[in-house]
Design an enzyme around this catalytic site. Structure first.
Site, PDB file in Angstrom:
ATOM      1  N   LYS A  72      62.333 101.501  50.984  1.00 31.65           N
ATOM      2  CA  LYS A  72      62.271 102.432  51.867  1.00 31.65           C
ATOM      3  C   LYS A  72      62.957 103.894  51.469  1.00 31.65           C
ATOM      4  O   LYS A  72      62.382 104.864  51.976  1.00 31.65           O
ATOM      5  CB  LYS A  72      62.686 102.026  53.277  1.00 31.65           C
ATOM      6  N   ASP A 109      58.339 103.471  61.965  1.00 29.83           N
ATOM      7  CA  ASP A 109      59.240 102.492  62.648  1.00 29.83           C
ATOM      8  C   ASP A 109      60.010 103.119  63.978  1.00 29.83           C
ATOM      9  O   ASP A 109      60.007 102.526  65.026  1.00 29.83           O
ATOM     10  CB  ASP A 109      60.781 102.216  61.741  1.00 29.83           C
TER      11      ASP A 109
HETATM   12  P1  NAP Z   1      70.281  95.884  57.254  1.00 29.68           P
HETATM   13  O1  NAP Z   1      70.061  97.382  56.882  1.00 29.68           O
HETATM   14  O2  NAP Z   1      70.485  94.936  56.616  1.00 29.68           O
HETATM   15  O3  NAP Z   1      71.431  96.173  58.478  1.00 29.68           O
HETATM   16  C1  NAP Z   1      71.779  94.755  59.133  1.00 29.68           C
HETATM   17  C2  NAP Z   1      72.807  95.067  60.479  1.00 29.68           C
HETATM   18  O4  NAP Z   1      72.891  94.022  60.961  1.00 29.68           O
HETATM   19  C3  NAP Z   1      73.914  95.867  60.223  1.00 29.68           C
HETATM   20  O5  NAP Z   1      74.229  96.774  61.255  1.00 29.68           O
HETATM   21  C4  NAP Z   1      74.981  94.966  60.002  1.00 29.68           C
HETATM   22  O6  NAP Z   1      76.105  95.310  60.085  1.00 29.68           O
HETATM   23  C5  NAP Z   1      74.371  94.108  60.998  1.00 29.68           C
HETATM   24  N1  NAP Z   1      74.974  92.480  61.018  1.00 29.68           N
HETATM   25  C6  NAP Z   1      74.670  91.700  60.180  1.00 29.68           C
HETATM   26  N2  NAP Z   1      75.251  90.425  60.367  1.00 29.68           N
HETATM   27  C7  NAP Z   1      76.153  90.631  61.155  1.00 29.68           C
HETATM   28  C8  NAP Z   1      77.256  90.103  61.983  1.00 29.68           C
HETATM   29  N3  NAP Z   1      77.319  88.633  61.505  1.00 29.68           N
HETATM   30  N4  NAP Z   1      77.684  90.546  63.132  1.00 29.68           N
HETATM   31  C9  NAP Z   1      77.598  91.732  63.343  1.00 29.68           C
HETATM   32  N5  NAP Z   1      76.572  92.441  62.734  1.00 29.68           N
HETATM   33  C10 NAP Z   1      75.978  91.828  61.821  1.00 29.68           C
HETATM   34  O7  NAP Z   1      68.888  95.477  58.093  1.00 29.68           O
HETATM   35  P2  NAP Z   1      67.646  96.209  58.960  1.00 29.68           P
HETATM   36  O8  NAP Z   1      66.791  96.644  57.942  1.00 29.68           O
HETATM   37  O9  NAP Z   1      68.415  97.154  59.517  1.00 29.68           O
HETATM   38  O10 NAP Z   1      67.137  95.014  59.810  1.00 29.68           O
HETATM   39  C11 NAP Z   1      68.037  94.483  60.967  1.00 29.68           C
HETATM   40  C12 NAP Z   1      67.011  93.326  61.646  1.00 29.68           C
HETATM   41  O11 NAP Z   1      65.866  94.096  62.110  1.00 29.68           O
HETATM   42  C13 NAP Z   1      66.843  92.351  60.982  1.00 29.68           C
HETATM   43  O12 NAP Z   1      66.981  91.366  61.719  1.00 29.68           O
HETATM   44  C14 NAP Z   1      65.172  92.533  60.684  1.00 29.68           C
HETATM   45  O13 NAP Z   1      64.426  91.283  60.684  1.00 29.68           O
HETATM   46  C15 NAP Z   1      64.948  93.097  61.919  1.00 29.68           C
HETATM   47  N6  NAP Z   1      63.827  94.143  61.650  1.00 29.68           N
HETATM   48  C16 NAP Z   1      62.728  94.232  62.787  1.00 29.68           C
HETATM   49  C17 NAP Z   1      61.778  95.138  62.443  1.00 29.68           C
HETATM   50  C18 NAP Z   1      60.854  95.254  63.590  1.00 29.68           C
HETATM   51  O14 NAP Z   1      59.513  95.886  63.432  1.00 29.68           O
HETATM   52  N7  NAP Z   1      60.880  94.495  64.820  1.00 29.68           N
HETATM   53  C19 NAP Z   1      61.584  95.749  61.238  1.00 29.68           C
HETATM   54  C20 NAP Z   1      62.531  95.932  60.373  1.00 29.68           C
HETATM   55  C21 NAP Z   1      63.404  95.037  60.510  1.00 29.68           C
HETATM   56  P3  NAP Z   1      77.195  96.008  59.169  1.00 29.68           P
HETATM   57  O15 NAP Z   1      76.785  97.148  58.877  1.00 29.68           O
HETATM   58  O16 NAP Z   1      78.717  95.358  59.530  1.00 29.68           O
HETATM   59  O17 NAP Z   1      76.865  95.008  57.878  1.00 29.68           O
END
Ligand code: NAP
Length: 293
Positions: A72, A109
């Protein structure tokens, strides 16, 4: 499926890996409903091949591309232009390939998130305070989307506080009418922030696995608040179950995924895709996946 002929044109999602993507069934259902002679496929593109893949798409007469993890942000240098939203977010999930081969980057998004909480949560974002837990790629798009819709204040909380501060620092100069605040990811700070918010949104990956803790304590959620969970791996995530028990209005992440896809298809086709159809196809596949796992 419509017969593939010499006239059929191709759209695709690129990612690494990408075989888990539910965009092909969702997009192809909407493409068929619009009567377009297009087909939408998933193409695995290794990060080291991203430039070649994007240049290839330019000359292959493709309609457009969706980018998913990990492309992305890294795709941006290979595009000719970014729209205002993609520029603000700093990430592209949709590339529109114009007839002259120009590649325009968009980010749908933000639209997917705001339209979903407004449609399914019946929340008008203008003037609201929004608590976003998480500061990854999705949180950045959601923050920009809420600000574009006129949120009065956005409160960010993240395990790694610096990532939340970076989002606030990057977006505050662009969306200066929105107030930006970063709080600790502690139960008391979240309770205080939730108490000031109309919308609580989980943008962490917590909830994707069964034993994950809740991103926020159930006791911090009040009746009539809207609680949104980006996680869509199950129809009712632990957070949404907890929020429901508190009398909150619950909105799942599938709607965001369907609407961001619908917006991509609208950009490519100039037509209005059937968002409800896309959501129902997505939900059908998510249910099947949940039953088989
Ligand atoms: P990302 O960039 O890897 O970010 C992950 C986030 O989760 C970060 O803020 C991370 O915190 C936090 N996190 C992970 N493990 C954690 C824990 N054990 N305790 C507290 N915080 C934790 O991922 P992303 O692309 O933003 O995606 C995040 C979520 O959104 C995923 O579950 C994905 O499936 C979902 N998603 C949904 C859509 C939709 O259209 N609905 C689209 C894309 C993604 P840190 O910064 O501290 O690591």
């Amino acid at each position: 499926m419509t017969e593939i002929t010499g006239h059929t044109r191709v759209a695709a999602v690129i990612g690494w890996p990408v075989d888990h993507s539910l965009s092909p069934p969702m997009q192809n259902a909407a493409i068929r409903a619009l009567g377009l002679d297009w087909v939408y496929i998933a193409l695995p593109v290794h990060p080291s091949h991203l430039r070649v893949a994007v240049e290839g798409a330019r000359v292959l007469g493709m309609i457009g591309i969706n980018c998913t993890i990990p492309h992305k942000e890294s795709v941006i240098p290979y595009l000719d232009e970014l729209d205002q939203t993609a520029r603000a977010i700093g990430a592209v999930n949709t590339i529109h390939i114009k007839p002259d081969g120009k590649l325009i980057g968009h980010n749908t998004d933000a639209y997917g998130f705001t339209q979903t909480v407004m449609a399914e949560g019946e929340l008008i974002l203008k003037g609201t305070t929004v608590l976003i837990i998480g500061a990854g790629g999705v949180a950045r798009g959601m923050s920009a989307g809420a600000a574009m819709e006129g949120a009065k204040k956005i409160i960010l909380a993240n395990r790694t506080r610096e990532r939340a501060e970076k989002i606030a620092g990057d977006l505050a100069p662009i969306f200066h009418e929105t107030q930006w605040e970063v709080v600790q990811l502690s139960p008391s700070s979240l309770r205080n922030a939730a108490g000031r918010s109309q919308l609580i949104a989980n943008a962490t990956s917590l909830g994707m696995t069964a034993n994950d803790p809740l991103p926020i304590e159930a006791e911090s959620i009040a009746p009539d608040q809207v609680v949104f969970d980006t996680v869509y791996s199950t129809p009712e995530t632990p957070l949404l179950k907890a929020a429901k028990s508190r009398g909150a209005i619950c909105v799942g992440g599938a709607g965001m995924l369907a609407r961001q896809g619908a917006k991509s298809l609208a950009l490519w086709s100039g037509l209005q895709p059937d968002e409800d159809l896309m959501l129902s196809v997505l939900q059908k596949h998510l249910r099947a996946r949940a039953t088989s796992s």
